[in-house]
Design a protein around this motif. Structure first.
Motif, PDB file in Angstrom:
ATOM      1  N   GLN A  44      -6.417   6.042  -1.288  1.00  0.00           N
ATOM      2  CA  GLN A  44      -7.553   5.145  -1.468  1.00  0.00           C
ATOM      3  C   GLN A  44      -7.105   3.770  -1.950  1.00  0.00           C
ATOM      4  N   ASN A  45      -6.172   3.765  -2.890  1.00  0.00           N
ATOM      5  CA  ASN A  45      -5.653   2.489  -3.370  1.00  0.00           C
ATOM      6  C   ASN A  45      -4.911   1.762  -2.250  1.00  0.00           C
ATOM      7  N   GLY A  46      -4.149   2.523  -1.462  1.00  0.00           N
ATOM      8  CA  GLY A  46      -3.438   1.937  -0.334  1.00  0.00           C
ATOM      9  C   GLY A  46      -4.394   1.389   0.708  1.00  0.00           C
ATOM     10  N   ALA A  47      -5.500   2.091   0.918  1.00  0.00           N
ATOM     11  CA  ALA A  47      -6.517   1.618   1.859  1.00  0.00           C
ATOM     12  C   ALA A  47      -7.094   0.285   1.390  1.00  0.00           C
ATOM     13  N   ASN A  48      -7.351   0.195   0.099  1.00  0.00           N
ATOM     14  CA  ASN A  48      -7.886  -1.047  -0.457  1.00  0.00           C
ATOM     15  C   ASN A  48      -6.887  -2.188  -0.303  1.00  0.00           C
ATOM     16  N   TYR A  49      -5.616  -1.892  -0.534  1.00  0.00           N
ATOM     17  CA  TYR A  49      -4.571  -2.910  -0.383  1.00  0.00           C
ATOM     18  C   TYR A  49      -4.497  -3.384   1.068  1.00  0.00           C
ATOM     19  N   MET A  50      -4.513  -2.436   2.013  1.00  0.00           N
ATOM     20  CA  MET A  50      -4.464  -2.810   3.425  1.00  0.00           C
ATOM     21  C   MET A  50      -5.670  -3.657   3.815  1.00  0.00           C
ATOM     22  N   ALA A  51      -6.840  -3.292   3.295  1.00  0.00           N
ATOM     23  CA  ALA A  51      -8.053  -4.051   3.603  1.00  0.00           C
ATOM     24  C   ALA A  51      -7.942  -5.483   3.092  1.00  0.00           C
ATOM     25  N   LYS A  52      -7.390  -5.627   1.910  1.00  0.00           N
ATOM     26  CA  LYS A  52      -7.225  -6.964   1.340  1.00  0.00           C
ATOM     27  C   LYS A  52      -6.226  -7.802   2.133  1.00  0.00           C
ATOM     28  N   GLN A  53      -5.310  -7.122   2.833  1.00  0.00           N
ATOM     29  CA  GLN A  53      -4.343  -7.831   3.661  1.00  0.00           C
ATOM     30  C   GLN A  53      -4.893  -8.127   5.056  1.00  0.00           C
ATOM     31  N   GLY A  54      -6.128  -7.716   5.306  1.00  0.00           N
ATOM     32  CA  GLY A  54      -6.779  -8.034   6.574  1.00  0.00           C
ATOM     33  C   GLY A  54      -6.932  -6.885   7.540  1.00  0.00           C
ATOM     34  N   SER A  55      -6.548  -5.672   7.143  1.00  0.00           N
ATOM     35  CA  SER A  55      -6.678  -4.522   8.044  1.00  0.00           C
ATOM     36  C   SER A  55      -8.124  -4.058   8.131  1.00  0.00           C
ATOM     37  N   SER A  56      -8.531  -3.628   9.317  1.00  0.00           N
ATOM     38  CA  SER A  56      -9.859  -3.061   9.509  1.00  0.00           C
ATOM     39  C   SER A  56      -9.853  -1.594   9.097  1.00  0.00           C
ATOM     40  N   PHE A  57     -11.025  -1.017   8.979  1.00  0.00           N
ATOM     41  CA  PHE A  57     -11.077   0.399   8.602  1.00  0.00           C
ATOM     42  C   PHE A  57     -10.430   1.274   9.669  1.00  0.00           C
ATOM     43  N   GLU A  58     -10.540   0.857  10.946  1.00  0.00           N
ATOM     44  CA  GLU A  58      -9.893   1.614  12.020  1.00  0.00           C
ATOM     45  C   GLU A  58      -8.371   1.598  11.852  1.00  0.00           C
ATOM     46  N   GLU A  59      -7.835   0.437  11.501  1.00  0.00           N
ATOM     47  CA  GLU A  59      -6.392   0.317  11.308  1.00  0.00           C
ATOM     48  C   GLU A  59      -5.926   1.131  10.101  1.00  0.00           C
ATOM     49  N   ILE A  60      -6.731   1.145   9.060  1.00  0.00           N
ATOM     50  CA  ILE A  60      -6.406   1.922   7.866  1.00  0.00           C
ATOM     51  C   ILE A  60      -6.348   3.409   8.201  1.00  0.00           C
ATOM     52  N   LEU A  61      -7.369   3.888   8.879  1.00  0.00           N
ATOM     53  CA  LEU A  61      -7.425   5.306   9.226  1.00  0.00           C
ATOM     54  C   LEU A  61      -6.302   5.697  10.183  1.00  0.00           C
ATOM     55  N   SER A  62      -5.995   4.829  11.148  1.00  0.00           N
ATOM     56  CA  SER A  62      -4.917   5.112  12.095  1.00  0.00           C
ATOM     57  C   SER A  62      -3.560   5.166  11.397  1.00  0.00           C
ATOM     58  N   HIS A  63      -3.421   4.384  10.331  1.00  0.00           N
ATOM     59  CA  HIS A  63      -2.162   4.368   9.584  1.00  0.00           C
ATOM     60  C   HIS A  63      -1.948   5.677   8.826  1.00  0.00           C
ATOM     61  N   TYR A  64      -2.980   6.143   8.143  1.00  0.00           N
ATOM     62  CA  TYR A  64      -2.821   7.319   7.292  1.00  0.00           C
ATOM     63  C   TYR A  64      -3.006   8.645   8.017  1.00  0.00           C
ATOM     64  N   TYR A  65      -3.770   8.663   9.101  1.00  0.00           N
ATOM     65  CA  TYR A  65      -3.967   9.904   9.864  1.00  0.00           C
ATOM     66  C   TYR A  65      -3.296   9.717  11.216  1.00  0.00           C
ATOM     67  N   ILE A  66      -2.042  10.122  11.293  1.00  0.00           N
ATOM     68  CA  ILE A  66      -1.169   9.802  12.422  1.00  0.00           C
ATOM     69  C   ILE A  66      -1.675  10.446  13.720  1.00  0.00           C
ATOM     70  N   GLY A  67      -1.829   9.613  14.757  1.00  0.00           N
ATOM     71  CA  GLY A  67      -2.187  10.119  16.069  1.00  0.00           C
ATOM     72  C   GLY A  67      -3.638  10.511  16.233  1.00  0.00           C
ATOM     73  N   CYS A  68      -4.454  10.231  15.230  1.00  0.00           N
ATOM     74  CA  CYS A  68      -5.865  10.618  15.300  1.00  0.00           C
ATOM     75  C   CYS A  68      -6.710   9.557  16.012  1.00  0.00           C
ATOM     76  N   LYS A  69      -7.788  10.005  16.600  1.00  0.00           N
ATOM     77  CA  LYS A  69      -8.734   9.116  17.271  1.00  0.00           C
ATOM     78  C   LYS A  69     -10.036   9.092  16.483  1.00  0.00           C
ATOM     79  N   ILE A  70     -10.687   7.949  16.520  1.00  0.00           N
ATOM     80  CA  ILE A  70     -12.004   7.814  15.891  1.00  0.00           C
ATOM     81  C   ILE A  70     -13.031   7.878  17.006  1.00  0.00           C
ATOM     82  N   ILE A  71     -13.888   8.875  16.973  1.00  0.00           N
ATOM     83  CA  ILE A  71     -14.907   9.020  18.011  1.00  0.00           C
ATOM     84  C   ILE A  71     -16.277   9.099  17.370  1.00  0.00           C
ATOM     85  N   LYS A  72     -17.303   8.827  18.136  1.00  0.00           N
ATOM     86  CA  LYS A  72     -18.668   8.895  17.658  1.00  0.00           C
ATOM     87  C   LYS A  72     -19.345  10.093  18.274  1.00  0.00           C
TER      88      LYS A  72
END
Length: 319
Positions: free
Chosen positions: A291-319
């Motif tokens: 969670q702290n890493g996610a916040n750091y990435m967000a502050k550096q300009g990463s989107s939530f999609e980029e954050i999730l792709s970084h921590y959950y390797i090879g996963c897809k975000i679907i609706k």
């Protein structure tokens, strides 16, 4: 808070609360004590959840999905965190809940509010009381994050994942197999560089010799001089203590963490003046999204999609 192989494992890892102003409750939830189920879910079970039946104590309450996910995010992540981090948390929370909902299809409830097995949850009224004068700002902020990610889930090879998360890693997240024993391709170690910059990255716990004996007496028969109680420490590549010897008894770092109420299983031990000092790195089990890493990435300009792709390797975000 919190799969794809062929067996189920139960590991209990108790987590501690941080100070309220910076609380990151995933220390005590998804990562805390989760059930890892690796059997594929039936396609009929992978459905959008419009509502969730939550077991709160001995009572089952049913809430619209947005209201439930708001309550999880409010309980699991500091409202001060960046909006993109809150969105990432909302997707992880919804994914975890959808997975549990399918796994609990034979029960009267979808998920519990017990942080030792599932995710933490807080009502909006309780959240407002906790936040005081900042309540309106924080409620609006989290609801916006939940609405922006409504219906999004993380999948791996078409399966909804168990979206484990934790408060602060040691600078590199942990391999799922080192925590729950399951080999999961999407929960492998990744660098989480922002965690080492966190004010909560390092903590200390000090015990006198007598206090240490009392805490570990259920596992260890103490003998010899205190300075010789602890033997060589074995670690995972991410720094978690995988095994250490205490007076000839081999224990895991997670067992020591639980018995001593440490914030993580990544620690160093120093003996001096009849006391043991445990210097602890990170907070939580270390698997999945920091969670702290996610916040750091967000502050550096990463989107939530980029954050999730970084921590959950090879996963897809679907609706």
């Amino acid at each position: 808070m919190k799969k794809i192989l062929s067996f189920t494992l139960f590991i209990a890892i108790a987590m501690l609360l941080l100070p309220l102003a910076v609380i990151s409750p995933a220390e005590k939830t998804v990562a805390a004590s989760t059930v890892v189920k690796d059997e594929p879910l039936l396609k009929s079970e992978i459905t959008k959840a419009e509502s969730f039946k939550i077991l709160v104590g001995e009572e089952i309450i049913e809430l619209p999905s947005e209201e439930y996910i708001f309550g999880v995010v409010a309980a699991e992540m500091p409202a001060l965190y960046h909006e993109e981090a809150l969105k990432a948390q909302a997707v992880a929370a919804y994914t975890f809940a959808c997975r549990r909902r399918a796994e609990n299809s034979d029960k009267d409830y979808d998920i519990t509010a017990d942080h030792t097995t599932d995710q933490s949850f807080i009502t909006e009224a309780a959240a407002r009381e906790k936040w005081g004068d900042n309540a309106e700002e924080y409620v609006t902020k989290i609801k916006k994050a939940v609405e922006a990610t409504k219906g999004l889930v993380l999948t791996y090879n078409g399966e909804i994942i168990t979206a484990a998360y934790h408060a602060i890693s040691s600078g590199r997240t942990e391999d799922c197999k080192n925590v729950w024993g399951s080999e999961l391709a999407y929960l492998k170690p990744v660098v989480s560089e922002g965690d080492k910059l966190s004010s909560g990255y390092i903590s200390e716990a000090i015990f006198t010799v007598d206090e240490l004996k009392e805490r570990l007496k259920s596992e260890v028969t103490f003998e010899g001089e205190p300075q010789n109680y602890f033997g060589k420490i074995a670690r995972t590549d991410s720094g978690t203590v995988s095994e250490l010897t205490v007076c000839s008894k081999k224990l895991t770092g997670f067992k020591i963490q639980k018995l001593l109420d440490l914030r993580s299983a990544n620690f160093e031990i120093k003996y001096q003046d009849n006391s043991f000092t445990f210097t602890v790195y990170g907070a939580g089990h270390g698997v999945g999204m920091s969670q702290n890493g996610a916040n750091y990435m967000a502050k550096q300009g990463s989107s939530f999609e980029e954050i999730l792709s970084h921590y959950y390797i090879g996963c897809k975000i679907i609706k």
